[in-house]
Scaffold this motif. Structure first.
Motif, PDB file in Angstrom:
ATOM      1  N   PRO A  13      67.353  65.072  39.279  1.00  0.00           N
ATOM      2  CA  PRO A  13      68.616  64.387  39.591  1.00  0.00           C
ATOM      3  C   PRO A  13      69.624  65.271  40.311  1.00  0.00           C
ATOM      4  CG  PRO A  13      67.899  63.891  37.357  1.00  0.00           C
ATOM      5  CD  PRO A  13      66.986  64.953  37.852  1.00  0.00           C
ATOM      6  N   ALA A  14      69.631  66.579  39.997  1.00  0.00           N
ATOM      7  CA  ALA A  14      70.440  67.569  40.728  1.00  0.00           C
ATOM      8  C   ALA A  14      71.918  67.223  40.751  1.00  0.00           C
ATOM      9  CB  ALA A  14      69.919  67.755  42.148  1.00  0.00           C
ATOM     10  N   ARG A  60      73.967  59.339  44.981  1.00  0.00           N
ATOM     11  CA  ARG A  60      74.317  57.919  44.904  1.00  0.00           C
ATOM     12  C   ARG A  60      73.157  57.114  44.325  1.00  0.00           C
ATOM     13  NH1 ARG A  60      76.008  54.059  50.031  1.00  0.00           N
ATOM     14  NH2 ARG A  60      77.022  52.405  48.826  1.00  0.00           N
ATOM     15  N   ASP A  61      71.958  57.436  44.749  1.00  0.00           N
ATOM     16  CA  ASP A  61      70.775  56.755  44.214  1.00  0.00           C
ATOM     17  C   ASP A  61      70.635  57.029  42.721  1.00  0.00           C
ATOM     18  OD1 ASP A  61      68.376  55.210  44.441  1.00  0.00           O
ATOM     19  OD2 ASP A  61      67.233  57.075  44.353  1.00  0.00           O
ATOM     20  N   VAL A  62      70.871  58.284  42.317  1.00  0.00           N
ATOM     21  CA  VAL A  62      70.807  58.646  40.889  1.00  0.00           C
ATOM     22  C   VAL A  62      71.859  57.888  40.101  1.00  0.00           C
ATOM     23  CG1 VAL A  62      71.226  60.545  39.265  1.00  0.00           C
ATOM     24  CG2 VAL A  62      69.758  60.906  41.258  1.00  0.00           C
ATOM     25  N   LEU A  63      73.075  57.789  40.650  1.00  0.00           N
ATOM     26  CA  LEU A  63      74.155  57.084  39.955  1.00  0.00           C
ATOM     27  C   LEU A  63      73.800  55.610  39.749  1.00  0.00           C
ATOM     28  CD1 LEU A  63      77.068  57.014  38.861  1.00  0.00           C
ATOM     29  CD2 LEU A  63      77.828  56.551  41.211  1.00  0.00           C
ATOM     30  N   LEU A  70      81.067  48.983  39.373  1.00  0.00           N
ATOM     31  CA  LEU A  70      80.598  50.205  40.028  1.00  0.00           C
ATOM     32  C   LEU A  70      79.424  49.916  40.962  1.00  0.00           C
ATOM     33  CD1 LEU A  70      80.744  53.366  40.172  1.00  0.00           C
ATOM     34  CD2 LEU A  70      79.062  53.395  38.336  1.00  0.00           C
ATOM     35  N   LEU A  71      78.482  49.126  40.503  1.00  0.00           N
ATOM     36  CA  LEU A  71      77.295  48.833  41.298  1.00  0.00           C
ATOM     37  C   LEU A  71      77.609  47.956  42.499  1.00  0.00           C
ATOM     38  CD1 LEU A  71      74.726  48.260  38.432  1.00  0.00           C
ATOM     39  CD2 LEU A  71      74.733  50.144  40.075  1.00  0.00           C
ATOM     40  N   GLU A  72      78.710  47.235  42.429  1.00  0.00           N
ATOM     41  CA  GLU A  72      79.069  46.333  43.533  1.00  0.00           C
ATOM     42  C   GLU A  72      80.021  46.971  44.535  1.00  0.00           C
ATOM     43  OE1 GLU A  72      80.673  42.923  41.639  1.00  0.00           O
ATOM     44  OE2 GLU A  72      78.719  42.082  41.048  1.00  0.00           O
ATOM     45  N   SER A  73      80.508  48.172  44.243  1.00  0.00           N
ATOM     46  CA  SER A  73      81.529  48.782  45.104  1.00  0.00           C
ATOM     47  C   SER A  73      81.067  50.164  45.572  1.00  0.00           C
ATOM     48  CB  SER A  73      82.858  48.915  44.344  1.00  0.00           C
ATOM     49  OG  SER A  73      83.781  49.694  45.072  1.00  0.00           O
ATOM     50  N   ASP A  74      80.946  50.334  46.885  1.00  0.00           N
ATOM     51  CA  ASP A  74      80.609  51.647  47.440  1.00  0.00           C
ATOM     52  C   ASP A  74      81.722  52.659  47.163  1.00  0.00           C
ATOM     53  OD1 ASP A  74      78.283  50.596  48.362  1.00  0.00           O
ATOM     54  OD2 ASP A  74      78.972  50.333  50.433  1.00  0.00           O
ATOM     55  N   GLN A 128      81.506  53.991  43.698  1.00  0.00           N
ATOM     56  CA  GLN A 128      80.353  54.879  43.539  1.00  0.00           C
ATOM     57  C   GLN A 128      80.659  56.279  44.065  1.00  0.00           C
ATOM     58  OE1 GLN A 128      76.882  53.024  45.282  1.00  0.00           O
ATOM     59  NE2 GLN A 128      77.295  51.086  44.243  1.00  0.00           N
ATOM     60  N   TRP A 129      81.222  56.355  45.280  1.00  0.00           N
ATOM     61  CA  TRP A 129      81.559  57.672  45.824  1.00  0.00           C
ATOM     62  C   TRP A 129      82.638  58.358  44.994  1.00  0.00           C
ATOM     63  CZ3 TRP A 129      77.768  59.184  48.318  1.00  0.00           C
ATOM     64  CH2 TRP A 129      77.116  58.448  49.299  1.00  0.00           C
ATOM     65  N   LYS A 130      83.560  57.581  44.454  1.00  0.00           N
ATOM     66  CA  LYS A 130      84.591  58.167  43.601  1.00  0.00           C
ATOM     67  C   LYS A 130      83.976  58.771  42.344  1.00  0.00           C
ATOM     68  CE  LYS A 130      88.907  57.024  41.187  1.00  0.00           C
ATOM     69  NZ  LYS A 130      89.882  55.950  40.867  1.00  0.00           N
ATOM     70  N   GLN A 131      83.019  58.048  41.736  1.00  0.00           N
ATOM     71  CA  GLN A 131      82.360  58.556  40.538  1.00  0.00           C
ATOM     72  C   GLN A 131      81.546  59.811  40.844  1.00  0.00           C
ATOM     73  OE1 GLN A 131      82.727  57.783  37.459  1.00  0.00           O
ATOM     74  NE2 GLN A 131      81.091  59.094  36.650  1.00  0.00           N
ATOM     75  N   ILE A 132      80.903  59.838  42.016  1.00  0.00           N
ATOM     76  CA  ILE A 132      80.158  61.041  42.409  1.00  0.00           C
ATOM     77  C   ILE A 132      81.107  62.228  42.538  1.00  0.00           C
ATOM     78  CG2 ILE A 132      78.886  62.083  44.335  1.00  0.00           C
ATOM     79  CD1 ILE A 132      77.578  59.331  44.755  1.00  0.00           C
ATOM     80  N   GLY A 133      82.287  61.989  43.114  1.00  0.00           N
ATOM     81  CA  GLY A 133      83.281  63.051  43.214  1.00  0.00           C
ATOM     82  C   GLY A 133      83.725  63.552  41.849  1.00  0.00           C
ATOM     83  N   VAL A 134      83.887  62.628  40.894  1.00  0.00           N
ATOM     84  CA  VAL A 134      84.278  63.027  39.533  1.00  0.00           C
ATOM     85  C   VAL A 134      83.190  63.896  38.897  1.00  0.00           C
ATOM     86  CG1 VAL A 134      84.733  62.150  37.204  1.00  0.00           C
ATOM     87  CG2 VAL A 134      85.781  61.034  39.194  1.00  0.00           C
ATOM     88  N   GLU A 135      81.944  63.503  39.079  1.00  0.00           N
ATOM     89  CA  GLU A 135      80.843  64.287  38.500  1.00  0.00           C
ATOM     90  C   GLU A 135      80.749  65.664  39.149  1.00  0.00           C
ATOM     91  OE1 GLU A 135      77.471  61.803  39.128  1.00  0.00           O
ATOM     92  OE2 GLU A 135      77.994  60.388  37.517  1.00  0.00           O
ATOM     93  N   LEU A 136      80.949  65.738  40.460  1.00  0.00           N
ATOM     94  CA  LEU A 136      80.924  67.033  41.132  1.00  0.00           C
ATOM     95  C   LEU A 136      82.071  67.925  40.664  1.00  0.00           C
ATOM     96  CD1 LEU A 136      80.030  65.975  44.793  1.00  0.00           C
ATOM     97  CD2 LEU A 136      78.624  67.352  43.260  1.00  0.00           C
ATOM     98  N   GLU A 137      83.216  67.314  40.446  1.00  0.00           N
ATOM     99  CA  GLU A 137      84.370  68.092  39.984  1.00  0.00           C
ATOM    100  C   GLU A 137      84.125  68.664  38.601  1.00  0.00           C
ATOM    101  OE1 GLU A 137      87.897  69.996  40.537  1.00  0.00           O
ATOM    102  OE2 GLU A 137      86.704  68.850  41.989  1.00  0.00           O
TER     103      GLU A 137
END
Length: 767
Positions: free
Chosen positions: A166-167, A366-369, A483-487, A490-499
């Motif tokens: 998943p990285a 994004r695919d992992v999320l 989340l699944l219906e909104s790009d 999804q990108w916001k959540q990825i940013g939170v996880e990276l942070e």
């Protein structure tokens, strides 16, 4: 006799096909296997299959960052037996490298024991070392239990392994990778994780970001051994745009004052992938061969940190000059070649730019999320279904107990019961009545969960807690649907996880601070060799057999010297340690010796053939001090020659430089300094010819032009002089003869000339 039937006999089948096709198909299969399953990393998680399998096997062994260590032999054995059917030595070497903090910027394996060192020593055997995962390695595998990635059967089909991790962070750039496949290779340097995540945030904000804007956030590699990068920004930018380039890195050093005007240089960081022991060996070799005369000594005083001490030969040496010379001649400065060749989606090898690699990582996240969110929704739906059953049980507890107690098939009874209102509890079996036939309100899952519930749980089934949990899960599910219906979400959540990863491993943490600094390379001036050597007078002596030595001081050239038996004097002249000495061989090659590098005057010296690649059958024609600005007349025994600038004959290597072209049977006959305005040549036939020096061409190398014509024999000697001063020589009696008027011998170049005047030396030499 056994009743078993004999196995059917298999007839051999011969297949005929062209050799080119058979070899081509098999080689292509091998090449694809090497590219996809061995040499190139996946752009999504930055791992090769062997590394991915090592980490997964350690996870299956429950070797978390907080667990106890396990023997490396156990780990490599499990990897080999379950996932990677290759040699255990190769697996252990790969695992050991993941634990080396001088090779990997963010180690994925926490090693205990001898896992090698920066000197280049190998790790101890796997039976002596222990290992477990690091915390950052665990983030690579977050989500494996949540259907974040696809799994595939292992090599024997008994287990499953992840296709990709998943990285949670861009591991490909954070730790780098290197490998050689068939027809292609990859070499990616490590980078700073904090800067990479900043770059990811910038891409999330602006998908059309340029590479130049990314390089503002990710200025270059961040090597685990530190060092100083001196590559210009435009070169780094071009490398990141094309995926190919190189980065020049230098050692970090400082001047340490020792008092009384003396000092030494201390190297505290060395370039990436340079073995410290070999670096010191190279520096010691430079001292021994006197290639860096400014350097007197090198010492390794390293303990846990690197400390290499360089002593200058004199306190008057400039530190910058000394280090500039060492950067040119040793691995204190290296180049790391960038070749960002990776597998896109684990299938297609491609040389990617920095932006493409980060995009591949973000798309993977994004695919992992999405997959983790869908998996979480399935879990929530399952739990909500059970909670509805528990709530019904709580509201109709007496009736549920009656059914479980008295009904022969309680599961079916619970599913058939209508739970519209509360029921009263039966006091005995005869008071219990089977529920009426009809549509039930409990599903099979709910009925099973109720039947599996412990009695002690009944008193905990409080309606408010069940409803609160149901409402919380319902709200969470609604959020996952959004989340699944909104790009954008999804990108916001990825940013939170990276942070979150950045806070754990970014700037300010033990691993997070940048180690490689940036600086301007500056201009390293070519220091004249004379400036690097103490200027001292010497006397150079070379014997007939080619044994050379340099005696200290300017001794009397007529004094008798010792030679080996059968040997005798040939060349003797005064020079200085800073001088370059030209050696000319009969084969037309010029070699360059350094006065300071000549063997001492004690003993008989050393064969000059040990210092330069002079063939055994090539005689030494000339040995003299090189003087800048001078021009030389070179001529062959066939009578061909030309003028060559002195700087053109200097050789930089042992092999020398071919200046005069000679054919079979022809040798170098004359090498003399070109002075004056005329040339005088004499042949073996004792005929002398004088012609203007301007008639000779000036060349860097070649055969030259005809100096004098001969019917028999060849050139004996040649000299340059000023015509107005005349020509002098010594007659056989030792008296100096002078010929002021040379009109009789004047003629055009390539003429035959006239017989030498009376009293001309019998050896046909002007001097």
């Amino acid at each position: 006799m056994s009743d078993k039937a004999a196995p059917p006999k298999i007839e051999p089948v011969e297949v005929s096909e062209p050799l080119s096709r058979a070899i081509g198909e098999r080689y292509l299969t091998y090449a694809l296997s090497t590219i996809m399953h061995r040499a190139l990393p996946d752009a999504r998680d930055g791992l090769k299959p062997v590394h991915r399998r090592i980490l997964y096997a350690m996870r299956e062994l429950r070797l978390s960052a907080t667990s106890a260590f396990r023997k490396s032999a156990k780990i490599s054995g499990d990897v080999m037996g379950n996932y990677h059917p290759h040699g255990d030595a190769a697996i252990y070497d790969a695992m050991a490298r993941l634990a080396q903090d001088f090779n990997v910027r963010y180690p994925l394996v926490d090693g205990q024991g001898n896992f090698g060192n920066i000197d280049g020593d190998n790790p101890a055997a796997s039976r002596y070392t222990e290992a477990r995962l690091t915390a950052i390695a665990e983030t690579l595998m977050e989500g494996l239990a949540e259907n974040a990635v696809d799994f595939r059967p292992n090599y024997d089909g008994t287990l499953e392994e992840p296709v990709v991790m998943p990285a949670a962070f861009p591991n490909l750039l954070a730790n780098g990778s290197s490998g050689i496949a068939v027809g292609m290779a990859t070499n990616i340097p490590p980078h700073n994780l904090d800067e990479l995540i900043q770059g990811c945030h910038a891409m999330l904000r602006n998908p059309q970001i340029t590479t130049a804007e990314l390089v503002d956030l990710i200025p270059g590699p961040d090597f685990p051994t530190g060092g100083i990068m001196v590559e210009p920004r435009d070169v780094i930018l071009e490398a990141y745009e094309t995926g190919r380039g190189s980065f020049r890195t230098r050692a970090k050093w400082q001047v340490e004052d020792l008092g009384r005007g003396t000092w030494q240089i201390v190297v505290t960081e060395i370039p990436y992938q340079v073995a410290k022991s070999k670096l010191i060996e190279k520096l010691a070799e430079l001292i021994q061969t006197k290639k860096i005369p400014l350097l007197a000594d090198v010492r390794d005083e390293s303990a846990e940190d690197i400390r290499i001490v360089l002593e200058p030969r004199a306190k008057t040496v400039e530190p910058e000059v000394l280090m500039g010379t060492l950067f040119k001649n040793s691995d204190l400065e290296t180049r790391f070649s960038l070749n960002m060749n990776v597998l896109i989606d684990g299938k297609v090898p491609k040389v990617c730019s920095l932006k493409e690699v980060l995009r591949a990582f973000l798309d993977h996240r994004r695919d992992v999320l999405r997959r983790r969110s869908l998996h979480r929704m399935e879990k929530i739906d399952h739990r909500l279904e059970i909670l509805e059953g528990f709530i019904i049980t709580f509201l109709n507890l007496d009736r549920v107990i009656d059914i479980i107690r008295y009904d022969a098939d309680p599961k079916s009874a619970l599913m058939r019961e209508s739970w519209g209102k509360s029921h009263t509890r039966a006091t005995s079996e005869k008071d219990y009545r089977s529920p009426p036939e009809g549509e039930g309100e409990l599903t099979e899952v709910q009925a099973e969960a109720i039947l599996n519930m412990r009695l002690r749980s009944l008193r905990k089934l409080e309606e408010m807690e069940l409803i609160a949990e149901r409402d919380a899960l319902t709200l969470e599910r609604a959020g996952l649907v959004d989340l699944l219906e909104s790009d954008r979400l999804q990108w916001k959540q990825i940013g939170v996880e990276l942070e979150a990863v950045r806070k754990q491993f970014g700037k300010g943490t033990r691993l997070g601070d940048r180690r490689t600094a940036f600086a301007d390379a500056g201009v390293i001036e070519d220091v004249p060799f004379e400036a690097m050597i103490e200027r001292e007078p010497i006397t150079v002596i070379c014997s007939k057999m080619g044994w050379i030595r340099a005696m200290k001081g300017h001794v009397d050239l007529t004094a008798e010297q010792k030679y080996k038996d059968g040997d005798g004097p040939r060349f003797a002249f005064h020079a200085e340690t800073t001088d370059k000495i030209l050696l000319v061989a009969a084969n037309g090659r010029f070699y360059t010796l350094i006065g300071a590098n000549l063997p001492g005057g004690r003993g008989m010296g050393e064969p000059v053939r040990l210092m330069v690649d002079l063939p055994n059958d090539a005689e030494i024609v000339s040995l003299a001090v090189f003087k800048p600005g001078e021009k030389l007349l070179v001529a062959s025994s066939a009578g061909d020659g030309f003028i060559v600038p002195g700087e053109e004959v200097l050789a930089q290597t042992r092999a020398g430089k071919q200046v005069l072209t000679v054919r079979d049977g022809v040798t170098t006959a004359v090498v003399t300094v070109a002075r004056g305005d005329h040339v005088a040549v004499v042949g073996e036939n004792r005929k002398v010819l004088v012609f203007p020096l301007s008639e000779l061409p000036e060349m860097a190398r070649g055969k030259g032009v005809r100096l004098q014509k001969y019917k028999d024999g060849g050139l004996s000697d040649a000299i340059t002089f000023t015509l107005a001063d005349g020509l002098s020589w010594k007659d056989p009696a030792g008296r100096t003869r002078h010929e002021p008027d040379l009109t009789e011998w004047l003629g055009p170049r390539a003429g035959a000339g006239k017989m030498a005047p009376r009293g001309f030396p019998r050896d046909n030499k002007f001097a």
